[in-house]
Design a protein around this motif. Sequence first.
Motif, mmCIF file in Angstrom:
data_model
loop_
_atom_site.group_PDB
_atom_site.id
_atom_site.type_symbol
_atom_site.label_atom_id
_atom_site.label_comp_id
_atom_site.label_asym_id
_atom_site.label_seq_id
_atom_site.Cartn_x
_atom_site.Cartn_y
_atom_site.Cartn_z
ATOM 1 N N GLY A 27 0.761 -1.156 -0.093
ATOM 2 C CA GLY A 27 0.079 -0.093 0.152
ATOM 3 C C GLY A 27 0.739 1.261 0.080
ATOM 4 N N MET A 28 1.997 1.345 0.700
ATOM 5 C CA MET A 28 2.867 2.392 0.791
ATOM 6 C C MET A 28 3.541 2.740 -0.706
ATOM 7 N N PHE A 29 3.809 1.637 -1.460
ATOM 8 C CA PHE A 29 4.672 1.866 -2.510
ATOM 9 C C PHE A 29 3.479 2.311 -3.661
ATOM 10 N N ILE A 30 2.287 1.950 -3.469
ATOM 11 C CA ILE A 30 1.098 2.242 -4.423
ATOM 12 C C ILE A 30 0.584 3.804 -4.153
ATOM 13 N N THR A 31 0.699 4.139 -2.818
ATOM 14 C CA THR A 31 0.237 5.542 -2.594
ATOM 15 C C THR A 31 1.371 6.361 -2.976
ATOM 16 N N VAL A 32 2.641 5.978 -2.691
ATOM 17 C CA VAL A 32 3.635 7.034 -2.844
ATOM 18 C C VAL A 32 3.577 7.211 -4.674
ATOM 19 N N ASP A 33 3.502 6.201 -5.181
ATOM 20 C CA ASP A 33 3.546 6.313 -6.897
ATOM 21 C C ASP A 33 2.282 7.242 -7.106
ATOM 22 N N GLY A 34 1.152 7.105 -6.497
ATOM 23 C CA GLY A 34 0.013 8.020 -6.927
ATOM 24 C C GLY A 34 0.468 9.380 -6.471
ATOM 25 N N PHE A 35 0.915 9.625 -5.490
ATOM 26 C CA PHE A 35 1.168 11.064 -4.839
ATOM 27 C C PHE A 35 2.072 11.633 -5.681
ATOM 28 N N ASN A 36 3.118 10.862 -6.204
ATOM 29 C CA ASN A 36 4.125 11.455 -7.107
ATOM 30 C C ASN A 36 3.564 11.988 -8.522
ATOM 31 N N LYS A 37 2.435 11.158 -8.764
ATOM 32 C CA LYS A 37 1.900 11.675 -10.277
ATOM 33 C C LYS A 37 0.958 12.791 -10.038
ATOM 34 N N THR A 38 0.774 13.102 -8.905
ATOM 35 C CA THR A 38 -0.193 14.550 -8.637
ATOM 36 C C THR A 38 0.698 15.834 -8.861
ATOM 37 N N GLY A 39 2.050 15.572 -8.836
ATOM 38 C CA GLY A 39 2.728 16.786 -9.317
ATOM 39 C C GLY A 39 3.031 17.602 -8.074
ATOM 40 N N ILE A 40 2.401 17.381 -6.715
ATOM 41 C CA ILE A 40 2.869 18.171 -5.574
ATOM 42 C C ILE A 40 4.426 17.965 -5.216
ATOM 43 N N PRO A 41 4.859 16.906 -5.137
ATOM 44 C CA PRO A 41 6.292 16.704 -4.863
ATOM 45 C C PRO A 41 7.121 17.637 -5.640
ATOM 46 N N GLY A 42 7.052 17.591 -7.022
ATOM 47 C CA GLY A 42 7.781 18.381 -7.962
ATOM 48 C C GLY A 42 7.715 19.718 -7.535
ATOM 49 N N ALA A 43 6.486 20.253 -7.199
ATOM 50 C CA ALA A 43 6.169 21.639 -7.028
ATOM 51 C C ALA A 43 7.020 22.007 -5.551
ATOM 52 N N LEU A 44 6.798 21.291 -4.778
ATOM 53 C CA LEU A 44 7.412 21.424 -3.439
ATOM 54 C C LEU A 44 9.059 21.558 -3.642
ATOM 55 N N TRP A 45 9.415 20.684 -4.676
ATOM 56 C CA TRP A 45 10.838 20.786 -4.698
ATOM 57 C C TRP A 45 11.314 21.966 -5.598
ATOM 58 N N ASP A 46 10.423 22.379 -6.254
ATOM 59 C CA ASP A 46 10.945 23.687 -7.100
ATOM 60 C C ASP A 46 11.052 24.993 -6.417
ATOM 61 N N VAL A 47 10.341 24.922 -5.136
ATOM 62 C CA VAL A 47 10.253 25.955 -4.302
ATOM 63 C C VAL A 47 11.610 25.711 -3.417
ATOM 64 N N MET A 48 11.776 24.630 -3.044
ATOM 65 C CA MET A 48 13.140 24.395 -2.033
ATOM 66 C C MET A 48 14.434 24.424 -2.869
ATOM 67 N N GLU A 49 14.470 24.104 -4.232
ATOM 68 C CA GLU A 49 15.742 23.680 -4.919
ATOM 69 C C GLU A 49 16.814 24.994 -4.937
#
Length: 351
Positions: A212-234
Amino acid sequence: MLVGVVVNAFILLAMYWKVLSIQKDEEDPVAEYAAEEEVNSHQFSPATMSHFNSLNSQEWNTRIDGFNIPNSPQVQTLRNQSAVSHGEIDRVLDSTRNSNASKEETNGMPSLTKEETNGSPSKADAILDKPVEADLLLTSETKDYRSVRWKYVLWKSFVYIITLGMLIAMLLGLNMSWTAISAALALVVLDFQDARPSLEKVSYSLLIFFCGMFITVDGFNKTGIPGALWDVMEPYSQVDRASGVAILALVILILSNVASNVPTVLLLGGPVAASAAAISQEDEKKAWLILAWASTVAGNLSLLGSAANLIVCEQARRAPNIAYTLTFWNHLKFGLPSTLIITAIGLTLIR
């Protein structure tokens, strides 16, 4: 890693010295359980061979049962033969001597002492010859015991060979999943027993948790939220600056204790490496080392930092006779100083 292990050991000693130094009472069930486990773990060791003749039948049966040797006719014969011990022979001799002495006194003859009996030819000599027969019997038992022990040594050698072969296959780059399951099946066939007891020890709830953890993480990554947060912190997390390394490590520590460290690596691995590669190839290598080190040590911070912590808590809660509930705050009391100190040491060495 070695420095971190030493530092963790010192922190544990400093925080729990009083608990670790408490003298256990002899009737403490925990100590008895540990002693029993120690005995079971040392069955059929070379150290026990010198005391073979002094083992009683109950100890011998316990050693055979604990060793998981099937109830073959040979083993059953050993069990039956081991019922005759030196102690029982001595009791028979003493009983016979007392009986002869009483009869001789009844007939008007003085009773013989043990020394006189040993020094004069009489019926006692025939009785005293029995230990020789017992020694021959035990010699036969010793041969059978050695045969069983060599079979165990051979079986154990195959276990090591299979395990070593699995590690070599992984180092050669073969598929990790197929390599592991092939080694497991080989061990099951080698054991040649029903695998149900082993399968019952598998924590299927943890397996479902991981899936369940890996499925959830993959789905969360596809939402684009992690990428947006990294763009702010990069811009603040460049690995070519000390401040950037500190901020990147802090982000990894926080995310690892929110989403666990394995999902954090899956989410940040690509973006962090790409950002560092834009600076230089050496910085890309440094970025991977920082990500690996910070995410690994972050698992010490809280129970949610690593799935391994959850496995430990589950095992501690189910432990027989010594069940212990490891709470979130009890773990955090050790995890917070440990994580901050060891992370700082590792980042310094990487830099």
